[in-house]
Design a protein around this motif. Structure first.
Motif, PDB file in Angstrom:
ATOM      1  N   VAL A  56       0.830  -1.206   0.000  1.00  0.00           N
ATOM      2  CA  VAL A  56       0.000   0.000   0.000  1.00  0.00           C
ATOM      3  C   VAL A  56       0.864   1.256   0.000  1.00  0.00           C
ATOM      4  CG1 VAL A  56      -1.618   1.356   1.386  1.00  0.00           C
ATOM      5  CG2 VAL A  56      -2.036  -1.076   0.988  1.00  0.00           C
ATOM      6  N   ASN A  57       1.989   1.225   0.691  1.00  0.00           N
ATOM      7  CA  ASN A  57       2.883   2.384   0.691  1.00  0.00           C
ATOM      8  C   ASN A  57       3.395   2.690  -0.706  1.00  0.00           C
ATOM      9  OD1 ASN A  57       2.687   2.915   3.438  1.00  0.00           O
ATOM     10  ND2 ASN A  57       4.367   1.531   3.957  1.00  0.00           N
ATOM     11  N   PHE A  58       3.715   1.652  -1.469  1.00  0.00           N
ATOM     12  CA  PHE A  58       4.160   1.876  -2.846  1.00  0.00           C
ATOM     13  C   PHE A  58       2.998   2.338  -3.727  1.00  0.00           C
ATOM     14  CE2 PHE A  58       7.719  -0.784  -1.448  1.00  0.00           C
ATOM     15  CZ  PHE A  58       8.780  -0.074  -1.989  1.00  0.00           C
ATOM     16  N   LEU A  59       1.801   1.817  -3.489  1.00  0.00           N
ATOM     17  CA  LEU A  59       0.643   2.261  -4.270  1.00  0.00           C
ATOM     18  C   LEU A  59       0.396   3.757  -4.096  1.00  0.00           C
ATOM     19  CD1 LEU A  59      -1.967  -0.609  -3.731  1.00  0.00           C
ATOM     20  CD2 LEU A  59      -0.336  -0.310  -5.601  1.00  0.00           C
ATOM     21  N   LYS A  60       0.647   4.262  -2.925  1.00  0.00           N
ATOM     22  CA  LYS A  60       0.440   5.686  -2.676  1.00  0.00           C
ATOM     23  C   LYS A  60       1.434   6.546  -3.454  1.00  0.00           C
ATOM     24  CE  LYS A  60      -1.752   5.325   1.861  1.00  0.00           C
ATOM     25  NZ  LYS A  60      -1.657   5.658   3.300  1.00  0.00           N
ATOM     26  N   CYS A  61       2.587   5.981  -3.778  1.00  0.00           N
ATOM     27  CA  CYS A  61       3.578   6.721  -4.565  1.00  0.00           C
ATOM     28  C   CYS A  61       3.196   6.775  -6.040  1.00  0.00           C
ATOM     29  CB  CYS A  61       4.958   6.074  -4.435  1.00  0.00           C
ATOM     30  SG  CYS A  61       5.713   6.232  -2.809  1.00  0.00           S
ATOM     31  N   PHE A  62       2.381   5.801  -6.498  1.00  0.00           N
ATOM     32  CA  PHE A  62       2.063   5.690  -7.925  1.00  0.00           C
ATOM     33  C   PHE A  62       0.547   5.754  -8.111  1.00  0.00           C
ATOM     34  CE2 PHE A  62       5.869   2.818  -7.241  1.00  0.00           C
ATOM     35  CZ  PHE A  62       6.799   3.795  -7.587  1.00  0.00           C
ATOM     36  N   PRO A  63      -0.024   6.941  -8.064  1.00  0.00           N
ATOM     37  CA  PRO A  63      -1.493   7.084  -8.041  1.00  0.00           C
ATOM     38  C   PRO A  63      -2.191   6.658  -9.316  1.00  0.00           C
ATOM     39  CG  PRO A  63      -0.428   9.231  -8.248  1.00  0.00           C
ATOM     40  CD  PRO A  63       0.656   8.254  -7.953  1.00  0.00           C
ATOM     41  N   CYS A  64      -1.501   6.590 -10.453  1.00  0.00           N
ATOM     42  CA  CYS A  64      -2.143   6.226 -11.722  1.00  0.00           C
ATOM     43  C   CYS A  64      -1.828   4.796 -12.144  1.00  0.00           C
ATOM     44  CB  CYS A  64      -1.723   7.211 -12.822  1.00  0.00           C
ATOM     45  SG  CYS A  64      -2.278   8.909 -12.518  1.00  0.00           S
ATOM     46  N   LEU A  65      -1.403   3.975 -11.199  1.00  0.00           N
ATOM     47  CA  LEU A  65      -1.029   2.588 -11.502  1.00  0.00           C
ATOM     48  C   LEU A  65      -2.213   1.823 -12.082  1.00  0.00           C
ATOM     49  CD1 LEU A  65       1.575   0.838 -11.044  1.00  0.00           C
ATOM     50  CD2 LEU A  65       0.357  -0.146  -9.091  1.00  0.00           C
ATOM     51  N   GLU A  66      -1.944   1.053 -13.159  1.00  0.00           N
ATOM     52  CA  GLU A  66      -2.979   0.267 -13.823  1.00  0.00           C
ATOM     53  C   GLU A  66      -2.846  -1.226 -13.562  1.00  0.00           C
ATOM     54  OE1 GLU A  66      -2.833   1.225 -17.957  1.00  0.00           O
ATOM     55  OE2 GLU A  66      -3.205   3.354 -17.640  1.00  0.00           O
ATOM     56  N   ARG A  67      -1.616  -1.705 -13.361  1.00  0.00           N
ATOM     57  CA  ARG A  67      -1.396  -3.138 -13.169  1.00  0.00           C
ATOM     58  C   ARG A  67      -0.437  -3.363 -12.007  1.00  0.00           C
ATOM     59  NH1 ARG A  67      -0.985  -6.137 -19.048  1.00  0.00           N
ATOM     60  NH2 ARG A  67      -2.897  -5.246 -19.951  1.00  0.00           N
ATOM     61  N   LEU A  68      -0.820  -4.292 -11.121  1.00  0.00           N
ATOM     62  CA  LEU A  68       0.006  -4.649  -9.972  1.00  0.00           C
ATOM     63  C   LEU A  68       0.268  -6.150  -9.985  1.00  0.00           C
ATOM     64  CD1 LEU A  68       1.319  -4.094  -7.168  1.00  0.00           C
ATOM     65  CD2 LEU A  68      -0.950  -4.553  -6.177  1.00  0.00           C
ATOM     66  N   TYR A  69       1.556  -6.513  -9.908  1.00  0.00           N
ATOM     67  CA  TYR A  69       1.966  -7.905  -9.777  1.00  0.00           C
ATOM     68  C   TYR A  69       2.601  -8.095  -8.402  1.00  0.00           C
ATOM     69  CZ  TYR A  69       1.434  -8.071 -14.866  1.00  0.00           C
ATOM     70  OH  TYR A  69       0.934  -8.002 -16.144  1.00  0.00           O
ATOM     71  N   ALA A  70       2.062  -9.025  -7.626  1.00  0.00           N
ATOM     72  CA  ALA A  70       2.630  -9.343  -6.312  1.00  0.00           C
ATOM     73  C   ALA A  70       3.113 -10.781  -6.359  1.00  0.00           C
ATOM     74  CB  ALA A  70       1.592  -9.153  -5.216  1.00  0.00           C
ATOM     75  N   ILE A  71       4.425 -10.963  -6.187  1.00  0.00           N
ATOM     76  CA  ILE A  71       5.038 -12.287  -6.283  1.00  0.00           C
ATOM     77  C   ILE A  71       5.506 -12.687  -4.893  1.00  0.00           C
ATOM     78  CG2 ILE A  71       6.844 -13.672  -7.347  1.00  0.00           C
ATOM     79  CD1 ILE A  71       5.917 -10.370  -8.937  1.00  0.00           C
ATOM     80  N   PHE A  72       4.935 -13.743  -4.352  1.00  0.00           N
ATOM     81  CA  PHE A  72       5.289 -14.202  -3.016  1.00  0.00           C
ATOM     82  C   PHE A  72       6.379 -15.253  -3.125  1.00  0.00           C
ATOM     83  CE2 PHE A  72       0.600 -13.352  -2.865  1.00  0.00           C
ATOM     84  CZ  PHE A  72       0.717 -12.084  -2.301  1.00  0.00           C
ATOM     85  N   ARG A  73       7.541 -14.959  -2.536  1.00  0.00           N
ATOM     86  CA  ARG A  73       8.676 -15.863  -2.619  1.00  0.00           C
ATOM     87  C   ARG A  73       8.631 -16.882  -1.485  1.00  0.00           C
ATOM     88  NH1 ARG A  73      13.074 -13.476  -1.346  1.00  0.00           N
ATOM     89  NH2 ARG A  73      12.174 -11.508  -0.662  1.00  0.00           N
ATOM     90  N   LEU A  74       9.149 -18.074  -1.752  1.00  0.00           N
ATOM     91  CA  LEU A  74       9.206 -19.129  -0.744  1.00  0.00           C
ATOM     92  C   LEU A  74      10.406 -18.879   0.161  1.00  0.00           C
ATOM     93  CD1 LEU A  74       7.992 -21.795   0.245  1.00  0.00           C
ATOM     94  CD2 LEU A  74       9.595 -22.988  -1.262  1.00  0.00           C
ATOM     95  N   PRO A  75      10.194 -18.552   1.446  1.00  0.00           N
ATOM     96  CA  PRO A  75      11.317 -18.251   2.344  1.00  0.00           C
ATOM     97  C   PRO A  75      12.020 -19.527   2.791  1.00  0.00           C
ATOM     98  CG  PRO A  75       9.272 -18.152   3.559  1.00  0.00           C
ATOM     99  CD  PRO A  75       8.902 -18.425   2.107  1.00  0.00           C
ATOM    100  N   SER A  76      13.214 -19.356   3.341  1.00  0.00           N
ATOM    101  CA  SER A  76      13.969 -20.497   3.857  1.00  0.00           C
ATOM    102  C   SER A  76      13.464 -20.931   5.233  1.00  0.00           C
ATOM    103  CB  SER A  76      15.456 -20.132   3.952  1.00  0.00           C
ATOM    104  OG  SER A  76      15.630 -18.976   4.764  1.00  0.00           O
ATOM    105  N   TYR A  77      12.526 -20.164   5.791  1.00  0.00           N
ATOM    106  CA  TYR A  77      11.934 -20.491   7.081  1.00  0.00           C
ATOM    107  C   TYR A  77      10.472 -20.060   7.034  1.00  0.00           C
ATOM    108  CZ  TYR A  77      12.278 -15.491   7.804  1.00  0.00           C
ATOM    109  OH  TYR A  77      12.150 -14.137   7.664  1.00  0.00           O
ATOM    110  N   ASP A  78       9.688 -20.521   7.978  1.00  0.00           N
ATOM    111  CA  ASP A  78       8.268 -20.157   8.028  1.00  0.00           C
ATOM    112  C   ASP A  78       8.129 -18.827   8.765  1.00  0.00           C
ATOM    113  OD1 ASP A  78       5.568 -19.908   8.204  1.00  0.00           O
ATOM    114  OD2 ASP A  78       5.210 -21.809   9.244  1.00  0.00           O
TER     115      ASP A  78
END
Length: 350
Positions: A194-216
């Motif tokens: 959300v903090n990054f979204l506030k920097c880019f008010p005219c954003l049209e496409r958002l990709y969120a990639i969740f990485r597999l961590p080495s721990y839970d």
């Protein structure tokens, strides 16, 4: 007349530099003495430096002689701790930090876009946790940014806006040209996004990639509620597409993350959710029921969910390729388990 050259040694560089349009340097050491040669590459449009050792002075000397340069890729190169980009022609910059080679080598720790009036794409190519301070001072045409590792960037600066490790310090400057953003994190860190979204008010496409961590890492506490008295412009007016990669719907924080955009993105046209692992039909039905809310902001939004493979977009990006308006908009790889069960490319949607 030689126009394209891939070099693993420096012997012919000076002879052909006036005619080169594409140059790739792979696996050698640029001596510091080159900085004094004032090499000129007046026709060069594409420059790739891969696994080279080069100082900042030498690189700046080379770039100053590239008066027509449009795209630059730095891949696994060493010798530069701080890179300051000032180019009147550069349209695309991609970089991959060779962070795993250890502390015995100098690697990129700070990138400053000081003056790049034509820059359209800024592509951090890493899929892992390299830490680079990023400062964008002047890039009035920047449209595509990613993949940005949201929670491990020590500091991201956009004009006077500052985000440190995903936490907003100041959000006063906004970039209205940005339309495509790809963020990566070890989990669904909604506050950072959300903090990054506030920097880019005219954003049209958002990709969120969740990485597999080495721990839970456990559950993210995504308790953020949308405040209509403090609206996020892209959610109100511009955001049309949200893509969630490597989704783990068995955790509440992932469901809350997806629901936030379903509930609050008024112009949403499609949400695509790709899982990291194969799931059965019943699991999909339960997951989609969590997103089938009556108070969704966009009644016509198409929400689809499918099995897939662990995808970090590393193979999808090329700083030199301007043929695609969105370098992240590529088909997801199919699920082999679904194919074995005769389901083909199983897609579930609401």
């Amino acid at each position: 007349m030689l126009q394209e050259l891939e070099l693993t040694c420096m012997f012919w560089l000076g002879r052909f530099s006036p005619t080169l349009r594409v140059a790739k340097f792979h696996g050698f050491h640029f001596p510091n003495s080159i900085a004094q040669l004032s090499l000129k590459f007046p026709c060069l449009k594409q420059l790739t430096l891969k696994k080279v050792v080069i100082s900042e002075d030498v690189l700046q000397s080379m770039l100053s002689g590239c008066s027509a340069l449009e795209s630059l890729e730095l891949k696994e190169s060493r010798g530069i701790s701080r890179l300051c980009i000032s180019s009147q022609t550069l349209r695309s910059l991609g970089f991959f930090v060779d962070w795993w080679n250890g502390s015995n080598h100098i690697f990129l720790q700070e990138l400053v876009i000081e003056d790049a009036p034509c820059l359209e794409r800024l592509l951090p190519l890493n899929s892992t946790g390299s830490k680079v301070v990023m400062r964008i001072i002047c890039a009035p045409k920047l449209e595509i940014f990613g993949m940005l590792l949201s929670e491990v960037i020590p500091e991201f600066q956009l004009g006077s806006s500052i985000i440190q490790e995903g936490v907003a310090v100041s959000l006063t400057t906004k970039m209205h040209t940005m339309r495509v953003l790809a963020l990566s994190s070890t989990g669904p860190n909604l506050d950072a996004v959300v903090n990054f979204l506030k920097c880019f008010p005219c954003l049209e496409r958002l990709y969120a990639i969740f990485r597999l961590p080495s721990y839970d890492p456990g559950e993210y506490m995504n308790a953020r509620k949308y405040d209509p008295l403090d609206p996020i412009e892209c959610l109100e007016l511009h955001l049309k597409k949200v893509v969630l990669k490597n989704y783990v719907g068995s955790k509440t924080s992932y469901i809350d993350f997806a629901r936030f955009f379903v509930l609050n993105t008024k112009g949403l046209e499609e949400m695509k959710i790709t899982l990291r692992y194969h799931r059965q039909h019943g699991w999909f039905s339960h997951q989609l029921s969590q997103l089938r809310v009556t108070s969704r902001a966009s009644r016509d939004a198409r929400i689809e969910m499918r099995c897939g493979t662990n995808d970090d977009f590393t193979h999808n990006r090329d700083a030199h390729d301007f043929s695609m308006g969105d370098p992240f908009d590529l088909p997801s790889s199919g699920c082999s388990a679904c194919e074995e069960e005769g389901l083909g490319d199983a897609v579930y949607q609401i």
